[in-house]
Design a protein around this motif. Structure first.
Motif, short mmCIF file in Angstrom:
data_model
loop_
_atom_site.label_atom_id
_atom_site.label_comp_id
_atom_site.label_asym_id
_atom_site.label_seq_id
_atom_site.Cartn_x
_atom_site.Cartn_y
_atom_site.Cartn_z
N TYR A 129 0.86 -1.18 0.00
CA TYR A 129 0.00 0.00 0.00
C TYR A 129 0.90 1.22 0.00
N PRO A 130 0.34 2.42 -0.23
CA PRO A 130 1.20 3.61 -0.33
C PRO A 130 2.21 3.70 0.82
N MET A 153 -4.73 -0.70 -3.73
CA MET A 153 -3.70 -0.21 -2.82
C MET A 153 -2.31 -0.45 -3.40
N THR A 155 -1.54 -0.74 -6.59
CA THR A 155 -1.39 0.17 -7.72
C THR A 155 -1.10 1.59 -7.25
N ALA A 156 -1.78 2.01 -6.19
CA ALA A 156 -1.54 3.35 -5.61
C ALA A 156 -0.13 3.43 -5.02
N GLY A 160 1.46 6.16 -7.04
CA GLY A 160 1.24 7.34 -6.19
C GLY A 160 -0.18 7.84 -6.42
N TRP A 161 -0.86 8.19 -5.34
CA TRP A 161 -2.25 8.67 -5.45
C TRP A 161 -2.35 9.90 -6.35
N ASP A 162 -1.33 10.77 -6.31
CA ASP A 162 -1.39 12.00 -7.10
C ASP A 162 -1.45 11.74 -8.60
N LEU A 164 -2.47 8.51 -9.78
CA LEU A 164 -3.52 7.53 -10.01
C LEU A 164 -4.91 8.16 -10.02
N ARG A 165 -5.17 9.11 -9.15
CA ARG A 165 -6.50 9.75 -9.11
C ARG A 165 -6.91 10.35 -10.46
N TYR A 168 -7.87 7.58 -12.87
CA TYR A 168 -9.18 7.00 -12.57
C TYR A 168 -10.31 7.96 -12.92
#
Length: 188
Positions: A129-130, A153, A155-156, A160-162, A164-165, A168
């Motif tokens: 996870y991150p 998780m 993949t994030a 990175g969430w920045d 990935l968001r 998506y």
């Protein structure tokens, strides 16, 4: 499952009995695509993965560190380990086709990246996870995953969430397909 699922829910890599589910990222891989990649000089190596139903279970804890990952059996032959080491030594990327491959390569990173070059097997139960620092892979080809899943998780953690968001958000706006028969993304 329908009769069509028995035919469609297979990958070009399926050889051994043992999985209870297909590694879904490779459902989009065709023999033609694989041949085109190899024609461009991309080295393709293999592992045996026995995907379990736990892959698809949602995370049901508030604190990610409390989540217990299911185990999935794997075998990584010496030829694959050799190819990974050569790629790393030559400054080339190691790109995993899917999260199950990623889990296997990261779980066994110590044996893959150092020591004698011998085939290995075991059961991977690593939960990424991150914040996780990847040691073996440098790229990931994967599906668009469902919320609250361990594969999202992972993949994030890699992208990175920045980054990935927005991917998506784009996928939802463009009506990409998610989950098993869904669209894929390449993260480098």
């Amino acid at each position: 499952a329908t009769e069509a699922d028995v035919e469609r829910y297979q990958t070009i890599f399926a050889r051994e009995h043992g999985s209870v589910a297909a590694p879904t990222a490779s459902l989009n891989m065709t023999a033609e695509t694989l041949a085109a990649l190899q024609a461009k000089g991309i080295v393709v190596t293999y592992a045996t993965l026995h995907v379990g139903l736990g892959t698809f279970l949602p995370i049901r804890v508030d604190d990610l560190t409390d989540h217990k990952m299911h185990k999935e059996y794997f075998e990584v032959p010496a030829t694959t380990i050799q190819a990974i080491r050569e790629a790393k030594a030559g400054g080339h990327r190691v790109v995993a086709l899917g999260t199950t491959v990623t889990r296997t390569l990261e779980y066994a990173h110590e044996q893959i990246l150092a020591g004698p070059i011998v085939g290995i097997s075991g059961e991977a139960d690593i939960f990424m996870y991150p914040g996780y620092e990847f040691k073996t892979i440098d790229g990931l080809l994967t599906n668009f995953h469902m919320p609250e899943s361990t594969v999202l998780m992972l993949t994030a953690a890699f992208a990175g969430w920045d980054k990935l968001r927005p991917a998506y958000k784009h996928a939802v706006a463009q009506e990409y397909r998610f989950f098993s028969y869904g669209d894929s993304m390449l993260i480098l």
